[in-house]
Every structure is written in C-alpha cells, then in structure tokens.
Design an enzyme around this catalytic site. Structure first.
Site, PDB file in Angstrom:
ATOM      1  N   LYS A   1       0.901  -1.214   0.032  1.00 32.53           N
ATOM      2  CA  LYS A   1       0.311  -0.356   0.124  1.00 32.53           C
ATOM      3  C   LYS A   1       0.887   1.373   0.109  1.00 32.53           C
ATOM      4  CE  LYS A   1      -4.436   1.046   0.612  1.00 32.53           C
ATOM      5  NZ  LYS A   1      -5.627   0.108  -0.109  1.00 32.53           N
TER       6      LYS A   1
ATOM      7  N   ASP B   1      -6.671   4.249  -4.477  1.00 30.97           N
ATOM      8  CA  ASP B   1      -7.974   3.707  -3.256  1.00 30.97           C
ATOM      9  C   ASP B   1      -7.767   5.354  -3.327  1.00 30.97           C
ATOM     10  OD1 ASP B   1      -7.767   2.073  -0.934  1.00 30.97           O
ATOM     11  OD2 ASP B   1      -7.286   3.334   0.217  1.00 30.97           O
TER      12      ASP B   1
HETATM   13  P1  NDP Z   1     -12.853   7.920  -2.975  1.00 29.50           P
HETATM   14  O1  NDP Z   1     -11.642   8.362  -2.605  1.00 29.50           O
HETATM   15  O2  NDP Z   1     -13.574   7.851  -4.263  1.00 29.50           O
HETATM   16  O3  NDP Z   1     -14.608   7.688  -2.250  1.00 29.50           O
HETATM   17  C1  NDP Z   1     -14.192   8.238  -0.089  1.00 29.50           C
HETATM   18  C2  NDP Z   1     -15.465   8.257  -0.185  1.00 29.50           C
HETATM   19  O4  NDP Z   1     -15.403   8.192   1.448  1.00 29.50           O
HETATM   20  C3  NDP Z   1     -15.528  10.128   0.120  1.00 29.50           C
HETATM   21  O5  NDP Z   1     -16.859  10.258   0.181  1.00 29.50           O
HETATM   22  C4  NDP Z   1     -15.449  10.107   1.252  1.00 29.50           C
HETATM   23  O6  NDP Z   1     -15.536  11.698   1.532  1.00 29.50           O
HETATM   24  C5  NDP Z   1     -15.254   9.941   2.131  1.00 29.50           C
HETATM   25  N1  NDP Z   1     -14.148  10.076   3.312  1.00 29.50           N
HETATM   26  C6  NDP Z   1     -13.207   9.764   3.042  1.00 29.50           C
HETATM   27  N2  NDP Z   1     -12.577  10.342   3.955  1.00 29.50           N
HETATM   28  C7  NDP Z   1     -13.506   9.603   5.380  1.00 29.50           C
HETATM   29  C8  NDP Z   1     -12.665  10.436   5.889  1.00 29.50           C
HETATM   30  N3  NDP Z   1     -12.115  10.803   6.949  1.00 29.50           N
HETATM   31  N4  NDP Z   1     -14.764  10.201   6.995  1.00 29.50           N
HETATM   32  C9  NDP Z   1     -15.540  10.797   6.563  1.00 29.50           C
HETATM   33  N5  NDP Z   1     -15.182  10.561   5.291  1.00 29.50           N
HETATM   34  C10 NDP Z   1     -14.830  10.328   4.185  1.00 29.50           C
HETATM   35  O7  NDP Z   1     -12.620   6.272  -1.857  1.00 29.50           O
HETATM   36  P2  NDP Z   1     -12.807   5.300  -2.232  1.00 29.50           P
HETATM   37  O8  NDP Z   1     -14.204   4.474  -2.381  1.00 29.50           O
HETATM   38  O9  NDP Z   1     -11.924   4.518  -3.589  1.00 29.50           O
HETATM   39  O10 NDP Z   1     -12.478   3.966  -0.936  1.00 29.50           O
HETATM   40  C11 NDP Z   1     -13.654   4.198  -0.060  1.00 29.50           C
HETATM   41  C12 NDP Z   1     -13.369   2.757   0.844  1.00 29.50           C
HETATM   42  O11 NDP Z   1     -13.081   2.337   0.357  1.00 29.50           O
HETATM   43  C13 NDP Z   1     -11.318   3.121   1.791  1.00 29.50           C
HETATM   44  O12 NDP Z   1     -11.037   2.842   2.864  1.00 29.50           O
HETATM   45  C14 NDP Z   1     -10.365   2.323   0.866  1.00 29.50           C
HETATM   46  O13 NDP Z   1      -9.300   2.029   1.444  1.00 29.50           O
HETATM   47  C15 NDP Z   1     -12.069   1.211   1.157  1.00 29.50           C
HETATM   48  N6  NDP Z   1     -11.380   0.477  -1.058  1.00 29.50           N
HETATM   49  C16 NDP Z   1     -11.387   1.016  -2.059  1.00 29.50           C
HETATM   50  C17 NDP Z   1     -11.252   0.058  -3.464  1.00 29.50           C
HETATM   51  C18 NDP Z   1     -11.188   0.255  -4.172  1.00 29.50           C
HETATM   52  O14 NDP Z   1     -11.165  -0.036  -5.173  1.00 29.50           O
HETATM   53  N7  NDP Z   1     -11.222   1.948  -4.142  1.00 29.50           N
HETATM   54  C19 NDP Z   1     -11.156  -1.588  -2.894  1.00 29.50           C
HETATM   55  C20 NDP Z   1     -11.042  -1.942  -1.305  1.00 29.50           C
HETATM   56  C21 NDP Z   1     -11.742  -0.717  -0.373  1.00 29.50           C
HETATM   57  P3  NDP Z   1     -15.341  13.301   0.698  1.00 29.50           P
HETATM   58  O15 NDP Z   1     -15.107  13.480  -0.250  1.00 29.50           O
HETATM   59  O16 NDP Z   1     -15.713  14.492   1.452  1.00 29.50           O
HETATM   60  O17 NDP Z   1     -13.732  13.255   1.223  1.00 29.50           O
HETATM   61  O1  2IT Z   2      -7.803  -2.069  -0.895  1.00 33.76           O
HETATM   62  C1  2IT Z   2      -7.944  -2.218  -1.434  1.00 33.76           C
HETATM   63  O2  2IT Z   2      -7.561  -3.254  -1.940  1.00 33.76           O
HETATM   64  C2  2IT Z   2      -7.721  -1.297  -2.924  1.00 33.76           C
HETATM   65  N1  2IT Z   2      -7.696  -0.264  -2.684  1.00 33.76           N
HETATM   66  C3  2IT Z   2      -8.199  -2.104  -4.267  1.00 33.76           C
HETATM   67  C4  2IT Z   2      -6.051  -2.223  -4.898  1.00 33.76           C
HETATM   68  C5  2IT Z   2      -5.934  -2.838  -6.256  1.00 33.76           C
HETATM   69  O3  2IT Z   2      -4.814  -2.564  -6.003  1.00 33.76           O
HETATM   70  O4  2IT Z   2      -7.074  -2.601  -7.143  1.00 33.76           O
END
Ligand code: NDP
Ligand code: 2IT
Length: 453
Positions: free
Chosen positions: A132, A172
């Site tokens: 990461k 992420d």
């Molecule tokens: P994005 O940046 O697309 O969206 C994040 C969302 O979460 C936004 O709505 C954001 O609000 C909110 N957010 C972020 N930080 C905070 C915080 N500290 N408090 C409150 N709200 C918060 O990220 P993703 O959707 O990609 O990721 C979301 C989660 O999913 C994370 O935990 C990530 O690690 C996990 N994840 C993502 C994967 C992926 O493929 N993208 C894969 C597996 C897990 P704001 O815009 O106001 O910051």
């Molecule tokens: O937390 C996660 O699994 C991710 N942000 C996706 C990682 C990836 O390599 O696609």
C-alpha cells in the site's frame, strides 16, 4: 466470537511485542489485533507456523519507502508532501495494493492497509502479494493541473520501486482514474516502456472493463452470497451506505439492480437521507456531482428537496435492513452497532477497509448479525486488478461479461473459504475468523516453503 478466551495469554504476549515495536501506530496495532485474535489460536494448534515465527514475520513489512514529493501550485508557491510505499509481503506474488491521497495519511494507516491487503489478496485466489502507498497530499480544492504536477512528482520517485513483476499500485481514497492516468503517463515517460505497472487504468490504455465498478459490485455480490446462504436475498431490502466515492457509488448501483433500495450516502461533511430511495437517476446525479463536478453530497438536497442532509453525522441511526460502510476506517462505533441492531438491521458488509471498530464487530457477532469483514467483502476491487494484470500480460482485453463473470466467481470462492474456516454452528458463520484463517494459510505455507527470508 472472533475473540477467544482460551488463548488470551498468548494473544496478549504477541500484541505486547507489536505495541512495543510500533508504539505510535494505532491503526496498524488495531488491524494486527483483529487478526491475532483468530490467528494466534490457530497457530497454537498448528505448531509449524509457530516455530517459523510466521506471524511475527507477516507483521514486519519487507520494506518501506518514504520520500519527499516537491511540487508547485498554480500560484507559483513551492509545496512539499510526504510519499510512501509499504511493501508488506511478496510470498505469493508481486506486491499489490492501492495508493491513498488524503491529509490523514501516515505510516500507521498505510501499514494497516498493507497488512490487510496481504490477507485480502490471498483470499482472491490470484497470485498477488500485499502493499500500500500514498501521500498526505489533499486533492480537495486542487486544480487539474495541480493534481497532474503532484502525480508526476510522486511517480518520479515511486517509479524506482515498482514494476509489473515487482509491485503494482492502484487507486484508493483520493486516487481514481484521473490520477492513475497521470501517474501512468509519467512512468512511461521516465522508463520509456508501456507495461502494466498500475491497475485501474482507462480501458484505452490497458485498463480492464469492470475495474471501476469491481469493489462496490463485489461487495454486494458477497452480501448476496451471505444472504443466499440463509435463504434470503436483497430483493426489497432497505440499505444504508456511507461514502459517496468509487466504492459507495457502485455498491449503490448493484443494490438497485438486485432489487434493494438505497436510503443514504455520505461524505466527510455529513450524510443525505432520501426516504423515497436514491434511484438510478438520482445516483447518476451523484456520480456527476462527485466524479466530474467534485462537489459536496449536501448539494443533493438542493435538487431533491424531500431529502434530508445531516451535517457531520453518519447514517447508522437510519432504520434499515442492511448496512454497507463504504467511506473509510473507524467510521462505525459500538454505539452505532447498537442503533443498527435495535432498528432491525440484519447484515453489515464492509466496502471500506476496517470501517467498523472492534467493539462494533463484537456486538454484531454477539447478536448473530451477518457481518462481512472488508478483507473478504471488498476484495473484488483488487481481484479485478489481478484480472487487469493478466490481460496486460496476455496483451488482450476481456469483455464486460467475461470480467463480471470472473468477479462473481471469485466472490463466491471467497465466501466459500470464509464458510470453510469460520463456521460456528449450523446457523452462524464467523466471517472474520474464516477470512483471517483462509487468507493466512496460503501466505504462511508459501513462506514456510521459501525458508526464513
Ligand atoms: P473515494 O476517494 O472514491 O471515496 C471516499 C469516500 O469516503 C468519499 O465520499 C469521502 O468523502 C469519504 N471519506 C474519506 N475519508 C473520510 C473521512 N476521514 N471521514 C468521512 N468520510 C470520508 O475512495 P474509495 O471509494 O475508493 O474508497 C473508500 C473505502 O474503500 C476506503 O476505505 C478504501 O480503502 C476502500 N477500498 C477501496 C477500493 C477501491 O478499489 N477503490 C478497494 C477496496 C477497498 P470526502 O469526499 O468528503 O472526502
Ligand atoms: O484496498 C484495496 O483493496 C484497494 N484499494 C484496491 C487495490 C488494488 O490493487 O486494486
């Protein structure tokens, strides 16, 4: 349930070592503790892992890079951020895992995410190690050119440590298709090679169809598997979701497709509650608002006057059947868990990484609520990244249907692995235990076979 009284002494001793070595890293300690509760007892019963101190080795990153990221903003001011890449474990494949750009990013958060990633990637059935990275850079309010200059500077350093067979980053929080494009462009320019060194790329230059949708879709597929196993389904279920980014948007889309209703979405400023349900058309508005206009979720209520906006709150008080925390770590507390259960919630499925605090998870287990830990339920994202890597190596592109079918099969397989190791009795599965042990065994056996390295 996940915690076990029998090996309390061994768990305590193991955690004392972790806390001593990583004293300022609360998120990392929390993630290791969650795993230690089920893995320490498993190791006690399987001595080959104990002798080889496998869990001590798995909690020590193979290597960590920390670097300076200099860039210049639109006003001509000099700016500095800190960049990181944690290469946690390469026993079963090249390091694989996302990049996070958020002001809260620090070593503790990235080590927790890298540690989770090792187990998650193992569960996907694909050959990927865990890593990461990211930066404390805050993309909010930055212009497109500022984002590009930051990404170029970040990659100028990161390119020394990654490679298609070494370490393959992805997105992420704060890193989506736009950022991956700029990062990829800079890598190609410096190295003069077109290779699959990042996933989440646009389909025009080596990205996989379904990768943007994969984490959210995969999470809902996983919840569907869990519901099916108790003769239930998503049809007619009221769902609350936190977040409104990549994972939340596509979780919402799939829930709607499978006959559920979506009542809430959120961002860091609060949550929206639409009693009539956020249908497809309303979801398209949110996608445009968040992905193109980069606006705030509260703006939804300007267009949809009947919806409520609750400033600085999370949606866990809203009565629902199912909950999908899809924003960030530590966003669902024990009190929230109590509200959810009291209001009749039957299942909680983590789209984010570690959104539920340990006390909340314990509460779900005690009340025999369906609970899916992120390392299982959000693994569809990295699994589809693995499929993107395969397509890049083969120099071919699979159709939407082909990728979606493979994603579904992988989520089914992960569900099967969790059931195999996590069954408590004929009516209940501890998916935390199941995911931890199933993820652990593959990596631990590979480490044993490769010697003390
Ligand atoms: P994005 O940046 O697309 O969206 C994040 C969302 O979460 C936004 O709505 C954001 O609000 C909110 N957010 C972020 N930080 C905070 C915080 N500290 N408090 C409150 N709200 C918060 O990220 P993703 O959707 O990609 O990721 C979301 C989660 O999913 C994370 O935990 C990530 O690690 C996990 N994840 C993502 C994967 C992926 O493929 N993208 C894969 C597996 C897990 P704001 O815009 O106001 O910051
Ligand atoms: O937390 C996660 O699994 C991710 N942000 C996706 C990682 C990836 O390599 O696609």
């Amino acid at each position: 349930m996940a915690s076990t009284k029998t090996f309390e002494k061994e768990i305590k001793a193991f955690m004392a070592g972790i806390e001593n070595k990583n004293s300022n890293e609360s998120e990392f300690i929390q993630a290791v503790y969650e795993v230690a509760q089920t893995i320490v007892p498993y190791i006690e019963k399987n001595k080959k892992y104990k002798h080889a101190i496998i869990l001590d080795r798995m909690t020590e990153p193979e290597r960590v890079f920390i670097f300076r990221v200099p860039w210049i903003d639109d006003k001509g001011n000099y700016q500095i951020n800190r960049g990181y890449r944690v290469q946690m474990n390469s026993a079963i494949g090249p390091y694989k895992g996302g990049l996070r750009f958020h002001p809260s990013v620090n070593l503790s958060i990235l080590k927790f995410l890298a540690f989770e990633q090792v187990f998650k990637n193992s569960l996907t059935t694909l050959p990927m190690g865990g890593g990461k990275g990211g930066s404390d850079f805050d993309p909010k309010g930055k212009s497109d050119n500022e984002i590009m200059r930051f990404c170029q500077s970040f990659m100028t350093e990161l390119c020394k440590y990654i490679g298609a067979d070494i370490d393959v980053p992805a997105g992420d929080i704060g890193v989506g298709g736009r950022e991956i494009g700029y990062l990829f462009g800079q890598y190609k320019r410096i190295k003069n090679e077109f290779r699959g060194i990042l996933t989440g790329k646009h389909v025009n230059f080596g990205g996989s169809l379904i990768r943007p949708e994969a984490t959210g879709y995969g999470c809902v597929y996983f919840s569907q598997e869990m519901l099916t196993a108790c003769d239930d389904s998503l049809e007619g279920k009221n769902c609350v979701i936190s977040g409104s980014g990549n994972v939340a948007q596509y979780a919402a889309e799939k829930i709607l497709e499978l006959g559920g209703s979506v009542l809430t979405l959120s961002d860091s400023s609060g949550f929206i509650y639409d009693k009539d349900g956020i249908d497809r058309k309303k979801l398209e508005f949110i996608k445009d608002l968040k992905n193109n206009k980069r606006g705030r979720i509260s703006e939804y209520t300007k267009k949809h006057k009947k919806a409520e906006f609750h400033s600085l709150l999370r949606p866990w008080n809203v009565p629902c059947d199912l909950a999908y925390p899809c924003a960030t770590q530590n966003e669902l507390y024990e009190l929230d868990a109590k509200h959810l259960v009291k209001n009749g919630c039957k299942g909680v499925f983590e789209g984010a990484n570690m959104p539920c605090l340990p006390e909340a998870v314990d509460y779900f287990h005690k009340n025999r609520i369906l609970f899916a830990p992120g390392k299982a339920s959000n693994a569809g994202g990295v699994a589809t990244s693995g499929l993107e890597m395969s397509q890049n190596s083969l120099r071919i592109a699979w159709s939407r249907d082909e990728v979606d079918t493979k994603l579904k099969a992988i989520m089914k397989e992960i569900h099967h692995s969790c059931q195999k190791y996590g069954r408590v009795d004929k009516d209940y599965v501890d998916y935390v235990k199941g995911a931890n042990i199933a993820g652990f065994v593959k990596v631990a056996d590979a480490m044993l076979a490769q010697g003390h390295v």
